[in-house]
Design a protein around this motif. Structure first.
Motif, mmCIF file in Angstrom:
data_model
loop_
_atom_site.group_PDB
_atom_site.id
_atom_site.type_symbol
_atom_site.label_atom_id
_atom_site.label_comp_id
_atom_site.label_asym_id
_atom_site.label_seq_id
_atom_site.Cartn_x
_atom_site.Cartn_y
_atom_site.Cartn_z
ATOM 1 N N PHE A 174 0.824 -1.209 0.000
ATOM 2 C CA PHE A 174 0.000 0.000 0.000
ATOM 3 C C PHE A 174 0.861 1.263 0.000
ATOM 4 N N ARG A 175 1.973 1.233 0.731
ATOM 5 C CA ARG A 175 2.838 2.422 0.805
ATOM 6 C C ARG A 175 3.584 2.697 -0.497
ATOM 7 N N THR A 176 3.863 1.652 -1.276
ATOM 8 C CA THR A 176 4.623 1.848 -2.505
ATOM 9 C C THR A 176 3.742 2.109 -3.716
ATOM 10 N N HIS A 177 2.435 2.135 -3.536
ATOM 11 C CA HIS A 177 1.547 2.450 -4.650
ATOM 12 C C HIS A 177 1.887 3.875 -5.098
ATOM 13 N N PRO A 178 2.129 4.095 -6.382
ATOM 14 C CA PRO A 178 2.651 5.388 -6.829
ATOM 15 C C PRO A 178 1.751 6.582 -6.535
ATOM 16 N N GLU A 179 0.484 6.496 -6.822
ATOM 17 C CA GLU A 179 -0.426 7.617 -6.589
ATOM 18 C C GLU A 179 -1.689 7.103 -5.921
ATOM 19 N N PRO A 180 -1.793 7.299 -4.633
ATOM 20 C CA PRO A 180 -3.000 6.786 -3.967
ATOM 21 C C PRO A 180 -4.250 7.524 -4.443
ATOM 22 N N ASP A 181 -5.280 6.745 -4.746
ATOM 23 C CA ASP A 181 -6.546 7.345 -5.188
ATOM 24 C C ASP A 181 -7.191 8.113 -4.046
ATOM 25 N N LEU A 182 -7.291 7.472 -2.935
ATOM 26 C CA LEU A 182 -7.841 8.097 -1.739
ATOM 27 C C LEU A 182 -6.816 7.927 -0.624
ATOM 28 N N PRO A 183 -5.980 8.938 -0.397
ATOM 29 C CA PRO A 183 -4.862 8.764 0.543
ATOM 30 C C PRO A 183 -5.287 8.361 1.953
ATOM 31 N N GLY A 184 -6.462 8.749 2.400
ATOM 32 C CA GLY A 184 -6.892 8.394 3.739
ATOM 33 C C GLY A 184 -7.531 7.026 3.838
ATOM 34 N N LEU A 185 -7.736 6.365 2.703
ATOM 35 C CA LEU A 185 -8.445 5.098 2.716
ATOM 36 C C LEU A 185 -7.535 3.889 2.892
ATOM 37 N N TRP A 186 -6.286 3.945 2.412
ATOM 38 C CA TRP A 186 -5.448 2.747 2.495
ATOM 39 C C TRP A 186 -5.120 2.339 3.920
ATOM 40 N N PRO A 187 -4.940 3.261 4.882
ATOM 41 C CA PRO A 187 -4.717 2.763 6.250
ATOM 42 C C PRO A 187 -5.919 2.012 6.812
ATOM 43 N N LEU A 188 -7.110 2.439 6.442
ATOM 44 C CA LEU A 188 -8.305 1.727 6.895
ATOM 45 C C LEU A 188 -8.394 0.351 6.244
ATOM 46 N N ALA A 189 -8.089 0.289 4.954
ATOM 47 C CA ALA A 189 -8.108 -1.011 4.265
ATOM 48 C C ALA A 189 -7.049 -1.934 4.855
ATOM 49 N N TRP A 190 -5.861 -1.401 5.101
ATOM 50 C CA TRP A 190 -4.794 -2.225 5.686
ATOM 51 C C TRP A 190 -5.206 -2.724 7.072
ATOM 52 N N GLY A 191 -5.750 -1.844 7.888
ATOM 53 C CA GLY A 191 -6.184 -2.246 9.229
ATOM 54 C C GLY A 191 -7.280 -3.301 9.185
ATOM 55 N N PHE A 192 -8.244 -3.129 8.280
ATOM 56 C CA PHE A 192 -9.332 -4.099 8.165
ATOM 57 C C PHE A 192 -8.816 -5.467 7.740
ATOM 58 N N PHE A 193 -7.983 -5.503 6.691
ATOM 59 C CA PHE A 193 -7.486 -6.792 6.203
ATOM 60 C C PHE A 193 -6.513 -7.436 7.184
ATOM 61 N N THR A 194 -5.742 -6.634 7.898
ATOM 62 C CA THR A 194 -4.855 -7.179 8.923
ATOM 63 C C THR A 194 -5.671 -7.794 10.056
ATOM 64 N N LEU A 195 -6.711 -7.111 10.464
ATOM 65 C CA LEU A 195 -7.590 -7.651 11.513
ATOM 66 C C LEU A 195 -8.281 -8.929 11.038
ATOM 67 N N LEU A 196 -8.696 -8.957 9.789
ATOM 68 C CA LEU A 196 -9.342 -10.142 9.229
ATOM 69 C C LEU A 196 -8.378 -11.332 9.189
ATOM 70 N N ILE A 197 -7.153 -11.093 8.747
ATOM 71 C CA ILE A 197 -6.147 -12.168 8.710
ATOM 72 C C ILE A 197 -5.834 -12.652 10.118
ATOM 73 N N ALA A 198 -5.616 -11.721 11.042
ATOM 74 C CA ALA A 198 -5.273 -12.096 12.417
ATOM 75 C C ALA A 198 -6.403 -12.882 13.082
ATOM 76 N N ALA A 199 -7.638 -12.464 12.853
ATOM 77 C CA ALA A 199 -8.770 -13.190 13.442
ATOM 78 C C ALA A 199 -8.865 -14.601 12.871
ATOM 79 N N GLY A 200 -8.701 -14.727 11.566
ATOM 80 C CA GLY A 200 -8.736 -16.055 10.949
ATOM 81 C C GLY A 200 -7.638 -16.962 11.462
ATOM 82 N N VAL A 201 -6.445 -16.397 11.631
ATOM 83 C CA VAL A 201 -5.317 -17.177 12.142
ATOM 84 C C VAL A 201 -5.576 -17.617 13.581
ATOM 85 N N LEU A 202 -6.079 -16.724 14.406
ATOM 86 C CA LEU A 202 -6.344 -17.092 15.806
ATOM 87 C C LEU A 202 -7.457 -18.131 15.925
ATOM 88 N N VAL A 203 -8.475 -18.014 15.093
ATOM 89 C CA VAL A 203 -9.552 -19.006 15.134
ATOM 90 C C VAL A 203 -9.027 -20.373 14.684
#
Length: 153
Positions: free
Chosen positions: A100-129
């Motif tokens: 996400f950080r190396t994407h050349p021109e972010p479409d919505l600069p404030g959106l990628w941290p939310l997407a990263w946080g959501f997908f990280t939480l989803l992966i972590a929850a799946g792994v813990l389950v």
């Protein structure tokens, strides 16, 4: 070789234990790189759309989830419960953050941290389950070993 991989981690020597853990983290990172290819040349599909092309496919996402769940189940069954989160969920989360950080021109600069946080939480929850479910299927040897470790007398 197979019988060595199917033993509890605490019964192994520390170099072997750490080698298996490093191999698990490397497999998680390799699965992410294989199934979530990076394309820094994202471009609009047509001149009039805002949607960008992406090399990520639904099959790739499913295969990544399957590999991560299998690794989480292995480490959840044979190792302590905290290790799957570090070994299986952390490498893809770190690689996703770099992607996400190396994407050349972010479409919505404030959106990628939310997407990263959501997908990280989803992966972590799946792994813990998956690790928790695999841990529930440990044999009687695990309960006896846990009792002797807690009360060595």
């Amino acid at each position: 070789m197979t019988e060595k991989l199917l033993r509890p981690m605490r019964t192994r020597r520390w170099p072997e234990r750490w080698l298996i853990r490093l191999l698990g983290a490397a497999l998680a990172a390799a699965a992410y790189l294989l199934f979530m290819p990076w394309d820094l040349r994202n471009r609009p599909a047509t001149p009039t759309t805002t949607q960008e092309t992406t090399p990520v496919t639904g099959i790739g996402v499913l295969l990544l989830a399957l590999v991560l769940l299998l690794l989480a189940a292995y480490f959840g069954h044979w190792d302590d419960l905290g290790w799957p989160l570090l070994l299986v969920a952390a490498p893809p989360a770190a690689l996703m953050h770099i992607s996400f950080r190396t994407h050349p021109e972010p479409d919505l600069p404030g959106l990628w941290p939310l997407a990263w946080g959501f997908f990280t939480l989803l992966i972590a929850a799946g792994v813990l389950v998956a690790a928790g479910v695999a841990r529930a299927f440990r044999g009687e040897w695990a309960k006896e070993d846990d009792l002797t470790l807690m009360n060595p007398l």
